[in-house]
Design an enzyme around this catalytic site. Structure first.
Site, PDB file in Angstrom:
ATOM      1  N   MET A 285       0.776  -1.264   0.243  1.00  0.00           N
ATOM      2  CA  MET A 285       0.304   0.468  -0.498  1.00  0.00           C
ATOM      3  C   MET A 285       1.006   1.072  -0.355  1.00  0.00           C
ATOM      4  SD  MET A 285      -2.946  -1.184   2.210  1.00  0.00           S
ATOM      5  CE  MET A 285      -2.352  -0.552   4.098  1.00  0.00           C
TER       6      MET A 285
ATOM      7  N   ALA B  63       3.900   3.782   1.070  1.00  0.00           N
ATOM      8  CA  ALA B  63       4.764   4.792   2.333  1.00  0.00           C
ATOM      9  C   ALA B  63       5.275   2.937   3.147  1.00  0.00           C
ATOM     10  CB  ALA B  63       3.285   4.359   3.169  1.00  0.00           C
TER      11      ALA B  63
ATOM     12  N   HIS C 255       8.991   0.853   3.897  1.00  0.00           N
ATOM     13  CA  HIS C 255      10.157   0.897   4.727  1.00  0.00           C
ATOM     14  C   HIS C 255      11.259   0.045   4.418  1.00  0.00           C
ATOM     15  CE1 HIS C 255       7.786  -2.064   6.742  1.00  0.00           C
ATOM     16  NE2 HIS C 255       6.233  -0.711   6.487  1.00  0.00           N
TER      17      HIS C 255
ATOM     18  N   GLY D 256      11.025  -2.484   5.366  1.00  0.00           N
ATOM     19  CA  GLY D 256      10.226  -3.787   5.825  1.00  0.00           C
ATOM     20  C   GLY D 256       9.933  -4.648   4.300  1.00  0.00           C
ATOM     21  N   HIS D 257       9.052  -3.660   3.495  1.00  0.00           N
ATOM     22  CA  HIS D 257       9.044  -4.040   2.177  1.00  0.00           C
ATOM     23  C   HIS D 257      10.351  -4.336   1.869  1.00  0.00           C
ATOM     24  CE1 HIS D 257       5.527  -0.853   4.118  1.00  0.00           C
ATOM     25  NE2 HIS D 257       4.810  -2.347   3.074  1.00  0.00           N
TER      26      HIS D 257
ATOM     27  N   GLN E  12     -10.580  -2.592   2.352  1.00  0.00           N
ATOM     28  CA  GLN E  12      -9.600  -3.296   3.696  1.00  0.00           C
ATOM     29  C   GLN E  12      -9.396  -2.049   4.572  1.00  0.00           C
ATOM     30  OE1 GLN E  12      -6.362  -4.120   1.224  1.00  0.00           O
ATOM     31  NE2 GLN E  12      -5.458  -3.678   3.393  1.00  0.00           N
TER      32      GLN E  12
ATOM     33  N   LYS F 176       5.472 -10.095   9.210  1.00  0.00           N
ATOM     34  CA  LYS F 176       4.790  -8.861   9.989  1.00  0.00           C
ATOM     35  C   LYS F 176       2.410  -9.368  10.235  1.00  0.00           C
ATOM     36  CE  LYS F 176       3.927  -4.504  11.434  1.00  0.00           C
ATOM     37  NZ  LYS F 176       2.787  -4.548  10.775  1.00  0.00           N
TER      38      LYS F 176
HETATM   39  P1  AMP Z   1       1.305  -3.030   3.335  1.00  0.00           P
HETATM   40  O1  AMP Z   1       2.401  -2.308   2.108  1.00  0.00           O
HETATM   41  O2  AMP Z   1       1.579  -2.517   5.049  1.00  0.00           O
HETATM   42  O3  AMP Z   1       0.211  -3.733   2.696  1.00  0.00           O
HETATM   43  O4  AMP Z   1       2.555  -3.789   3.928  1.00  0.00           O
HETATM   44  C1  AMP Z   1       2.333  -4.932   1.989  1.00  0.00           C
HETATM   45  C2  AMP Z   1       3.597  -6.495   2.298  1.00  0.00           C
HETATM   46  O5  AMP Z   1       4.893  -6.453   3.275  1.00  0.00           O
HETATM   47  C3  AMP Z   1       2.883  -7.229   3.446  1.00  0.00           C
HETATM   48  O6  AMP Z   1       3.062  -8.151   3.234  1.00  0.00           O
HETATM   49  C4  AMP Z   1       3.105  -7.112   4.742  1.00  0.00           C
HETATM   50  O7  AMP Z   1       3.174  -8.291   5.619  1.00  0.00           O
HETATM   51  C5  AMP Z   1       4.716  -6.883   4.624  1.00  0.00           C
HETATM   52  N1  AMP Z   1       5.355  -5.908   5.851  1.00  0.00           N
HETATM   53  C6  AMP Z   1       4.618  -4.915   6.368  1.00  0.00           C
HETATM   54  N2  AMP Z   1       5.726  -4.793   6.950  1.00  0.00           N
HETATM   55  C7  AMP Z   1       6.545  -5.196   7.483  1.00  0.00           C
HETATM   56  C8  AMP Z   1       7.886  -5.597   7.825  1.00  0.00           C
HETATM   57  N3  AMP Z   1       8.688  -4.840   8.991  1.00  0.00           N
HETATM   58  N4  AMP Z   1       8.727  -6.668   8.034  1.00  0.00           N
HETATM   59  C9  AMP Z   1       8.299  -7.641   6.829  1.00  0.00           C
HETATM   60  N5  AMP Z   1       7.197  -7.180   5.837  1.00  0.00           N
HETATM   61  C10 AMP Z   1       6.271  -6.748   6.139  1.00  0.00           C
END
Ligand code: AMP
Length: 288
Positions: A32, A34, A36, A38-39, A63, A154
């Site tokens: 989505m 933003a 960091h 993790g991504h 969602q 996560k």
């Molecule tokens: P989001 O942009 O929050 O929908 O996350 C996109 C993907 O990145 C999803 O599969 C999340 O589980 C993963 N994600 C978000 N934060 C982390 C993190 N700290 N470590 C690993 N994967 C992450």
């Protein structure tokens, strides 16, 4: 030269079709934005394991059970592009509008019931969230028919639901779970962390510490009910967090456990507000 950004479903679909016809393997990382570190780990792993890596950036309205959360979801597109490029991403799907993803009403695309695993924890606290997640992923897998898709541990419950979606609907894609990337403090990286005030940033790692202490107590064979009660007491101390849940569950069914059997896969899950920011985290435990 910066990586290509596709704003329409038909353009990214053609890009994938051409890449496939040229014999390339394709990894896909739905996000989505933003973005960091993790991504970045998801992108990096996909880039290592595939010829082509595609990221999607789409803040999926379906969602968000709380419209205010949707309205203020951080958007940092230019920075995101840099991070994607730096980590080996080949192309980005950034839909010009939600109608690129859902040409008609989103819910017409899916009636997927994940059953019990969708009803507990996040499912209970964020009604409609997982049906929104399942709808958007089903659509994204149609628009971007990759070989592999990468998800973060996560969002553990989301991982189980996506796994069930893919297996129940026979979607021809392999799924990979990537470990949670944490700051040195133990705090799991999250797009919503940018909303934490400086003092809250100091307090937030307590979530991970408490889960870690609980995991150690379980490994030392402390009774599960005692471990759970102690963790909840710790998290409620000084009213810093407002707890949505803290549970010790079966990693397969997400049902809360009363006791742990040897060799059982267990997961500790937590969701709590710190000020206005809702944080979630989890920790896998296996007692030998
Ligand atoms: P989001 O942009 O929050 O929908 O996350 C996109 C993907 O990145 C999803 O599969 C999340 O589980 C993963 N994600 C978000 N934060 C982390 C993190 N700290 N470590 C690993 N994967 C992450």
């Amino acid at each position: 030269m910066s990586i290509p950004v596709f704003n329409t479903a038909s353009d990214i679909f053609s890009y994938v079709a051409h890449s496939r016809a040229a014999g390339k393997t394709i990894g896909f990382v739905p996000t989505m934005g933003a973005l960091h570190q993790g991504h970045a780990t998801l992108i990096g792993q996909s880039a290592e394991e595939n010829n082509i890596t595609i990221a999607s950036i789409f803040v999926n309205p379906q969602q968000f059970n709380d419209p205010a959360d949707f309205d203020r979801y951080p958007q940092t597109f230019d920075q995101d592009l840099h991070l994607l490029e730096a980590n080996g991403c080949s192309a980005v799907f950034h839909p010009a509008s939600a109608s690129e993803v859902y040409p008609e009403d989103a819910m017409r695309y899916l009636s997927f019931d994940a059953g019990q695993i969708g009803e507990v924890l996040e499912g209970k606290h964020r009604p409609g969230h997982f049906s929104g997640v399942a709808s958007v992923l089903k659509r994204l897998f149609e628009i971007i028919p990759a070989d592999v898709a990468y998800f973060g541990a996560k969002d553990y419950q989301q991982w189980l639901i996506v796994s069930k979606l893919v297996s129940d609907l026979h979607i021809p894609i392999r799924l990979v779970k990537v470990p949670t990337f944490r700051a040195a403090s133990g705090l799991a990286m999250s797009s919503r962390n940018t909303f934490l005030r400086p003092e809250e940033l100091q307090q937030a790692p307590r979530l991970h510490q408490v889960m870690h202490e609980a995991a150690e107590a379980l490994a030392a064979r402390t009774m599960l009910s005692v471990v759970r009660a102690e963790a909840i007491r710790e998290l409620q101390r000084d009213n810093i967090f407002t707890l949505d849940y803290f549970d010790i569950c079966s990693a397969e069914t997400l049902q809360p456990l009363d006791q742990i059997h040897p060799h059982q896969d267990v997961i500790i899950l937590v969701a709590a507000y710190l000020g206005k920011v809702r944080l979630i985290d989890n920790l896998s435990v296996r007692i030998e």
